[in-house]
Design an enzyme around this catalytic site. Structure first.
Site, PDB file in Angstrom:
ATOM      1  N   CYS A 107       0.443  -1.298   0.046  1.00 37.00           N
ATOM      2  CA  CYS A 107      -0.305  -0.191  -0.028  1.00 37.00           C
ATOM      3  C   CYS A 107       0.677   1.294  -0.477  1.00 37.00           C
ATOM      4  CB  CYS A 107      -1.173   0.250   1.349  1.00 37.00           C
ATOM      5  SG  CYS A 107      -2.440   1.693   1.537  1.00 37.00           S
TER       6      CYS A 107
ATOM      7  N   ASN B 264       1.605  -5.753  -5.300  1.00 39.39           N
ATOM      8  CA  ASN B 264      -0.022  -6.457  -5.599  1.00 39.39           C
ATOM      9  C   ASN B 264      -0.217  -5.614  -7.279  1.00 39.39           C
ATOM     10  OD1 ASN B 264      -0.717  -2.992  -5.428  1.00 39.39           O
ATOM     11  ND2 ASN B 264      -1.117  -3.310  -3.413  1.00 39.39           N
TER      12      ASN B 264
ATOM     13  N   HIS C 196      -2.092  -5.182 -10.627  1.00 38.27           N
ATOM     14  CA  HIS C 196      -3.160  -3.785 -11.219  1.00 38.27           C
ATOM     15  C   HIS C 196      -3.759  -4.124 -12.461  1.00 38.27           C
ATOM     16  CE1 HIS C 196      -3.227  -0.438  -7.639  1.00 38.27           C
ATOM     17  NE2 HIS C 196      -1.735  -1.646  -7.183  1.00 38.27           N
TER      18      HIS C 196
ATOM     19  N   GLU D 130     -10.385  -0.241  -5.409  1.00 37.40           N
ATOM     20  CA  GLU D 130      -9.213  -1.155  -4.746  1.00 37.40           C
ATOM     21  C   GLU D 130     -10.061  -2.214  -4.309  1.00 37.40           C
ATOM     22  OE1 GLU D 130      -6.049   0.163  -2.410  1.00 37.40           O
ATOM     23  OE2 GLU D 130      -7.069   1.683  -2.320  1.00 37.40           O
ATOM     24  N   ARG D 131      -9.067  -3.667  -4.818  1.00 39.90           N
ATOM     25  CA  ARG D 131      -9.801  -4.851  -4.036  1.00 39.90           C
ATOM     26  C   ARG D 131      -9.540  -5.119  -2.847  1.00 39.90           C
ATOM     27  NH1 ARG D 131      -4.531  -9.476  -4.304  1.00 39.90           N
ATOM     28  NH2 ARG D 131      -3.436  -7.843  -3.335  1.00 39.90           N
TER      29      ARG D 131
ATOM     30  N   CYS E  28      -4.850   6.064  -4.678  1.00 39.43           N
ATOM     31  CA  CYS E  28      -4.167   4.826  -4.163  1.00 39.43           C
ATOM     32  C   CYS E  28      -3.448   4.623  -4.454  1.00 39.43           C
ATOM     33  CB  CYS E  28      -4.801   3.861  -4.612  1.00 39.43           C
ATOM     34  SG  CYS E  28      -4.184   2.275  -4.921  1.00 39.43           S
TER      35      CYS E  28
ATOM     36  N   GLY F 121      -1.630   2.393  -6.998  1.00 36.37           N
ATOM     37  CA  GLY F 121      -2.634   1.854  -8.378  1.00 36.37           C
ATOM     38  C   GLY F 121      -1.841   3.020  -9.195  1.00 36.37           C
TER      39      GLY F 121
END
Length: 272
Positions: free
Chosen positions: A78, A153, A155, A203-204, A212, A215
């Site tokens: 994050c 993570n 995207h 966001e998942r 984000c 992101g």
């Protein structure tokens, strides 16, 4: 009873409850099943946040950062939370995450964070089967020709004429759980104007957010790869602006503000 202090911070409106569990014995005592994390994140009956962050001891870095989305699911990275943790701890900080090692240093109003190198291989995203990740031959309704990038993570990024016109609250949850993405995916819609990126993110496990950080990293990298923008690039999100820098083969550098909101105490056994 596991009683302790927490910090409430946000980066461009993406808000966090941060628990520093590095004190002797506290890290082992503070377990965090999904139900408890979701209860803490609940804005009506808990403290309320987009993500819950737990700082634990690390043998490899200054701190280990554990990240839970608002639904209680644990995730690997994050970006906005990383800036907040760097600002909270001060000076230069190395951080171990589920998505790899990252580091950062404080600025007057926030932090600059080295988010590591992006990954583009289909099985590193991960995708369910092999394909070109810069121009994926897939689409969902009007959202076509996405790119996929893993920045700790996963995207998927769609470049459109007007990101504000996309029904992301409807399409985001559908794409997030598509079988093409075995670990689910964060969904980004962006358009480029005057060399800047304008971005919205689903966001998942958290839904639509004000900002984000990962992101913004993934979208900037994809836009640079496609020749749509040059580094450094301003990425404008509903909550504010981040500055992203990346050269092929190198790490992603993200700069942006952080805000300390308040501190409090809670009995963590009361949740979940």
């Amino acid at each position: 009873m596991t009683q302790g202090q927490f910090h409430k911070m946000h980066g461009l409106g993406n808000d966090f409850v941060i628990i520093d569990a590095r004190a002797p014995g506290l890290s082992d005592a503070l377990t965090m099943p999904a139900a408890k994390a979701a209860a803490i994140a609940n804005r009506h009956s808990g403290i309320g946040c987009d993500q819950l962050i737990i700082l634990r001891p690390s043998d490899k870095a200054d701190v280990h950062m554990q990240i839970f989305n608002a639904d209680g699911g644990e995730v690997e990275a994050c970006g906005n939370a990383t800036r907040c943790v760097v600002k909270l701890l001060g000076e230069s900080t190395s951080i171990e995450t589920g998505g790899g090692m990252i580091s950062g240093h404080v600025t007057d109003n926030g932090a600059i964070v080295d988010m590591g190198e992006p990954r583009f291989d289909w099985d590193a995203i991960p995708l369910a089967y092999a394909m070109d990740t810069l121009h994926m031959p897939v689409g969902w309704e009007d959202l076509q020709d996405p790119a996929a990038v893993n920045v700790g993570n996963p995207h998927v990024i769609f470049f459109v004429e007007d990101s504000d016109a996309v029904e992301l609250d409807r399409l985001g949850p559908m794409i997030e759980v598509d079988p093409l993405f075995p670990q689910r995916v964060n969904v980004n819609v962006a358009h480029v104007k005057d060399g800047d990126i304008y971005l919205r993110v689903w966001e998942r496990g958290a839904g639509l957010t004000r900002a984000c950080g990962t992101g913004a990293c993934a979208t900037a990298v994809a836009a640079i790869q496609r020749g749509l923008v040059q580094s450094p690039v301003n990425v404008h999100l509903p909550g504010g602006t981040l500055i992203l820098s990346w050269q092929k083969g190198g790490s992603i550098m993200m700069q942006g503000p952080t805000t300390y909101v308040f501190t409090g105490e809670a009995n963590w056994d009361d949740f979940g």
